[in-house]
Design a protein around this motif. Structure first.
Motif, mmCIF file in Angstrom:
data_model
loop_
_atom_site.group_PDB
_atom_site.id
_atom_site.type_symbol
_atom_site.label_atom_id
_atom_site.label_comp_id
_atom_site.label_asym_id
_atom_site.label_seq_id
_atom_site.Cartn_x
_atom_site.Cartn_y
_atom_site.Cartn_z
ATOM 1 N N VAL A 19 0.626 -1.622 0.263
ATOM 2 C CA VAL A 19 -0.320 -0.055 -0.244
ATOM 3 C C VAL A 19 0.934 1.131 -0.314
ATOM 4 O O VAL A 19 1.861 1.356 0.632
ATOM 5 C CB VAL A 19 -0.690 -0.142 1.482
ATOM 6 N N SER A 20 0.816 2.131 -0.448
ATOM 7 C CA SER A 20 1.654 3.516 -1.237
ATOM 8 C C SER A 20 0.128 4.617 -0.667
ATOM 9 O O SER A 20 -0.846 4.534 -1.150
ATOM 10 C CB SER A 20 1.774 3.631 -2.338
ATOM 11 N N THR A 21 0.268 5.736 0.340
ATOM 12 C CA THR A 21 -0.495 6.432 0.638
ATOM 13 C C THR A 21 -0.112 7.441 0.958
ATOM 14 O O THR A 21 1.262 8.143 1.490
ATOM 15 C CB THR A 21 -0.800 5.909 2.367
ATOM 16 N N THR A 22 -0.713 8.472 0.469
ATOM 17 C CA THR A 22 -0.077 9.936 0.126
ATOM 18 C C THR A 22 -1.733 10.504 0.598
ATOM 19 O O THR A 22 -2.844 10.411 1.054
ATOM 20 C CB THR A 22 -0.278 10.449 -1.217
ATOM 21 N N PHE A 23 -1.225 11.725 1.489
ATOM 22 C CA PHE A 23 -2.635 12.786 1.796
ATOM 23 C C PHE A 23 -2.320 14.126 1.302
ATOM 24 O O PHE A 23 -1.472 14.532 1.188
ATOM 25 C CB PHE A 23 -1.882 12.914 3.338
ATOM 26 N N ASP A 24 -3.450 14.587 0.734
ATOM 27 C CA ASP A 24 -3.428 16.293 0.579
ATOM 28 C C ASP A 24 -4.935 17.426 1.264
ATOM 29 O O ASP A 24 -6.058 16.443 1.741
ATOM 30 C CB ASP A 24 -4.184 15.491 -1.104
ATOM 31 N N PRO A 25 -4.754 18.115 1.317
ATOM 32 C CA PRO A 25 -5.529 19.304 1.436
ATOM 33 C C PRO A 25 -7.472 18.808 0.832
ATOM 34 O O PRO A 25 -6.931 19.062 -0.188
ATOM 35 C CB PRO A 25 -5.517 20.136 1.763
ATOM 36 N N ILE A 26 -7.833 19.211 1.095
ATOM 37 C CA ILE A 26 -8.979 19.246 0.489
ATOM 38 C C ILE A 26 -9.788 20.297 0.875
ATOM 39 O O ILE A 26 -10.329 20.563 2.327
ATOM 40 C CB ILE A 26 -9.922 17.791 0.069
ATOM 41 N N LEU A 27 -10.855 20.988 -0.178
ATOM 42 C CA LEU A 27 -11.982 22.617 0.363
ATOM 43 C C LEU A 27 -12.943 22.026 0.361
ATOM 44 O O LEU A 27 -14.096 22.356 0.896
ATOM 45 C CB LEU A 27 -11.483 23.337 -0.356
ATOM 46 N N ASP A 28 -13.417 21.086 -1.015
ATOM 47 C CA ASP A 28 -14.806 20.731 -0.956
ATOM 48 C C ASP A 28 -14.535 19.381 -2.389
ATOM 49 O O ASP A 28 -13.679 19.022 -2.134
ATOM 50 C CB ASP A 28 -15.144 21.944 -1.793
ATOM 51 N N PHE A 29 -15.878 18.792 -1.808
ATOM 52 C CA PHE A 29 -16.288 17.057 -2.050
ATOM 53 C C PHE A 29 -16.992 17.163 -3.997
ATOM 54 O O PHE A 29 -17.949 18.143 -3.372
ATOM 55 C CB PHE A 29 -17.212 16.277 -1.973
ATOM 56 N N SER A 30 -16.016 17.141 -4.701
ATOM 57 C CA SER A 30 -17.130 17.636 -6.156
ATOM 58 C C SER A 30 -17.413 16.125 -6.465
ATOM 59 O O SER A 30 -16.635 15.250 -6.636
ATOM 60 C CB SER A 30 -15.689 18.231 -7.754
ATOM 61 N N LEU A 31 -18.748 15.514 -6.718
ATOM 62 C CA LEU A 31 -18.949 14.226 -6.588
ATOM 63 C C LEU A 31 -20.124 13.892 -7.648
ATOM 64 O O LEU A 31 -21.075 15.059 -8.416
ATOM 65 C CB LEU A 31 -20.353 14.199 -5.084
ATOM 66 N N ASP A 32 -19.619 12.977 -9.009
ATOM 67 C CA ASP A 32 -20.657 12.512 -9.921
ATOM 68 C C ASP A 32 -21.962 12.345 -10.253
ATOM 69 O O ASP A 32 -22.086 11.169 -8.524
ATOM 70 C CB ASP A 32 -19.063 11.913 -9.966
ATOM 71 N N LEU A 33 -22.350 12.470 -10.859
ATOM 72 C CA LEU A 33 -23.551 11.987 -11.198
ATOM 73 C C LEU A 33 -24.300 11.136 -12.278
ATOM 74 O O LEU A 33 -25.783 10.421 -12.150
ATOM 75 C CB LEU A 33 -25.175 13.572 -10.783
ATOM 76 N N GLY A 34 -22.659 11.299 -13.097
ATOM 77 C CA GLY A 34 -23.598 10.322 -14.135
ATOM 78 C C GLY A 34 -23.333 8.594 -13.351
ATOM 79 O O GLY A 34 -23.436 8.233 -12.841
ATOM 80 N N PRO A 35 -23.837 7.958 -14.145
ATOM 81 C CA PRO A 35 -23.896 6.356 -14.609
ATOM 82 C C PRO A 35 -22.882 5.719 -13.978
ATOM 83 O O PRO A 35 -21.480 6.154 -14.596
ATOM 84 C CB PRO A 35 -24.923 5.357 -15.571
ATOM 85 N N VAL A 36 -23.161 5.009 -12.755
ATOM 86 C CA VAL A 36 -21.748 3.862 -12.511
ATOM 87 C C VAL A 36 -21.088 3.220 -13.822
ATOM 88 O O VAL A 36 -21.661 2.364 -14.723
ATOM 89 C CB VAL A 36 -22.058 3.599 -11.683
ATOM 90 N N PRO A 37 -19.578 3.147 -14.248
ATOM 91 C CA PRO A 37 -19.494 2.729 -15.574
ATOM 92 C C PRO A 37 -20.358 1.388 -15.895
ATOM 93 O O PRO A 37 -20.105 0.429 -16.522
ATOM 94 C CB PRO A 37 -18.321 2.957 -16.060
ATOM 95 N N LEU A 38 -20.131 0.532 -14.582
ATOM 96 C CA LEU A 38 -20.350 -1.370 -14.546
ATOM 97 C C LEU A 38 -21.673 -1.324 -14.164
ATOM 98 O O LEU A 38 -21.830 -2.630 -15.125
ATOM 99 C CB LEU A 38 -19.880 -2.009 -13.199
ATOM 100 N N ASP A 39 -22.276 -1.327 -13.417
ATOM 101 C CA ASP A 39 -23.682 -1.023 -14.037
ATOM 102 C C ASP A 39 -24.674 -0.406 -14.121
ATOM 103 O O ASP A 39 -25.935 -0.173 -14.293
ATOM 104 C CB ASP A 39 -24.221 -2.178 -11.833
ATOM 105 N N GLY A 40 -24.018 0.757 -14.035
ATOM 106 C CA GLY A 40 -25.497 1.547 -15.500
ATOM 107 C C GLY A 40 -26.230 2.463 -14.757
ATOM 108 O O GLY A 40 -26.949 3.167 -14.785
ATOM 109 N N ARG A 41 -26.065 2.024 -12.680
ATOM 110 C CA ARG A 41 -27.204 2.947 -11.726
ATOM 111 C C ARG A 41 -26.388 4.191 -11.543
ATOM 112 O O ARG A 41 -25.413 4.964 -11.424
ATOM 113 C CB ARG A 41 -26.712 2.075 -10.635
#
Length: 455
Positions: free
Chosen positions: A274-296
């Protein structure tokens, strides 16, 4: 100015041993010093209900014997044993069973505050009330400035409409959200920002005037983006304040409130290194499109966060594993190492397609008033068995009305005081209700940590 608890609590305090017992229980179970292994061990080994053996919810300690109980069984114990005073082991609040209510007492507040000052961290409710003992200077100011502002449930203090200067509705909504961020509002209203730059060049000073203007009802205009505001807050801070802070932690108010830490784990599928890195985050950008595997498609904020933190196969490229030294197929997963005080979510409703065609995703995404971020946190083998409180309360929602980014309008819902919601449509402010907020489409969502941990 002082406050005394009920007469049952006054009778309890007459015995000095009772106060010593209260102080010890508060020190060990409420503000346990994490640097003391003995104290932490005592808390972990004993923080459970003596009847059902569970660690909650709402664990209390009877202050008249050695019984600890959950919300249900502490009430049964107090009634059966005819005991009166107990303490909530999360916040240290005193409950009187005879009054059937929590009571506040200034003397006990001094005892518990002494414990808090000696420990590294302690929890406090977002809207917790304590008494205020005015200094001589403050009493003098109050004597000569007798004008009072009464804040009632119907009060509109701090609510100000903003004129649309031509396609500035989105900026107006962002300003409204910042204006109703509790800790940011408190910071600027108490004039904590000390500028050492040339007057008129500091964005933080402009925002400070804007906050002051919303209370005093004077006219004010401003523009604000968190990254620019961060730079201005940091650059204009007194150098001695910057030097006093830890090198790995930015001292500016923007980072203190809005910045969290994102953990990224890349796992080699050959050796499981396992390679672990840490980064600061100000907000979450969340996808709304269908999931590639199941299309949901996701249908809730929780679905979006599960998708954001789901392990993803990096099939397009092989990554050099630092553990086995070969290029291998890997998986990547995001989790939250630390959470900010204010967490903001950007629902990616706009898609840019070929030929510069823009499409809006109007899928209904439900979001809650109270959000628990615990399932999306990073976990370690040495994790404390008593989990942290990662609950967040919704306080602002920004919505887009229209079919595309280039054509449409933005409005904001903001929470005023505890449960009063208002709709901000540029300069027009109207009352709203929680159902109207939760039923809205949702583009930007702002949540404030429900329980604050002070250092």
């Amino acid at each position: 100015m002082s406050a005394k608890g009920c007469h049952h609590l006054q009778g309890f305090k007459k015995d000095h041993k009772n106060l010593e017992s209260l102080k010890w229980i508060h020190a060990v179970f409420v503000v346990a010093n994490t640097h003391s292994s003995a104290t932490l061990k005592t808390k972990i080994c004993n923080s459970y209900c003596r009847t059902c053996k569970k660690r909650g919810p709402f664990l209390h300690a009877c202050l008249e014997c050695v019984f600890l109980g959950c919300h249900k069984h502490i009430r049964e114990h107090m009634k059966n044993q005819k005991h009166t005073i107990s303490m909530d082991l999360t916040y240290g609040q005193i409950h009187c069973n005879s009054c059937y209510d929590y009571v506040y007492d200034a003397e006990i507040d001094e005892i518990t505050m002494d414990n808090k000052m000696k420990c590294g961290k302690f929890k406090k409710r977002l809207f917790e009330w304590t008494s205020w003992d005015a200094t001589e200077e403050e009493r003098d100011l109050l004597t000569h400035r007798t004008k009072k502002i009464c804040i009632t449930p119907e009060s509109t203090i701090g609510l100000r409409g903003l004129w649309n200067l031509g396609n500035t509705c989105f900026m107006n909504c962002i300003i409204q959200a910042l204006m109703h961020t509790p800790l940011l509002r408190d910071y600027f209203l108490t004039k904590k920002h000390k500028c050492n730059e040339i007057p008129g060049t500091c964005l933080a000073c402009t925002v400070s005037k804007l906050f002051q203007g919303t209370i005093s009802a004077s006219t004010a205009t401003a523009t604000a983006a968190l990254d620019v505001l961060h730079r201005h807050c940091y650059d204009t801070m007194p150098k001695n304040a910057i030097a006093a802070e830890k090198k790995d932690k930015c001292p500016c108010i923007i980072d203190q409130i809005f910045t969290g830490c994102l953990q990224s784990d890349v796992v080699c599928q050959k050796c499981k290194g396992v390679s672990t890195t840490f980064d600061p985050i100000l907000d979450f950008s969340l996808d709304l499109g269908p999931v590639p595997l199941d299309g949901r498609q996701p249908c809730s904020l929780h679905d979006c966060l599960e998708r954001f933190t789901r392990a993803e196969d990096l099939e397009d490229e092989k990554i050099l594993c630092s553990n086995c030294g070969s290029h291998q197929v890997s998986t990547k997963q995001f989790t939250m190492k630390t959470l900010p005080i204010v967490v903001s979510f950007h629902l990616k409703r706009f898609q840019h397609l070929k030929n510069e065609i823009e499409k809006k995703i109007s899928t209904l995404i439900t979001f809650p008033e109270m959000l628990d971020m615990t399932p999306f946190m990073s976990r370690t083998k040495h994790e404390c068995p008593i989990p942290s409180d990662n609950r967040y309360s919704l306080f602002a929602v920004i919505n887009h009305i229209g079919n595309s980014m280039s054509a449409g309008h933005y409005i904001a819902f903001v929470r005023q005081q505890h449960n009063s919601w208002y709709k901000c449509d540029d300069h027009v402010i109207t009352r709203a209700n929680l159902k109207e907020v939760l039923d809205s489409e949702g583009y930007l969502l702002f949540y404030h940590k429900h329980v604050l941990r002070y250092e």
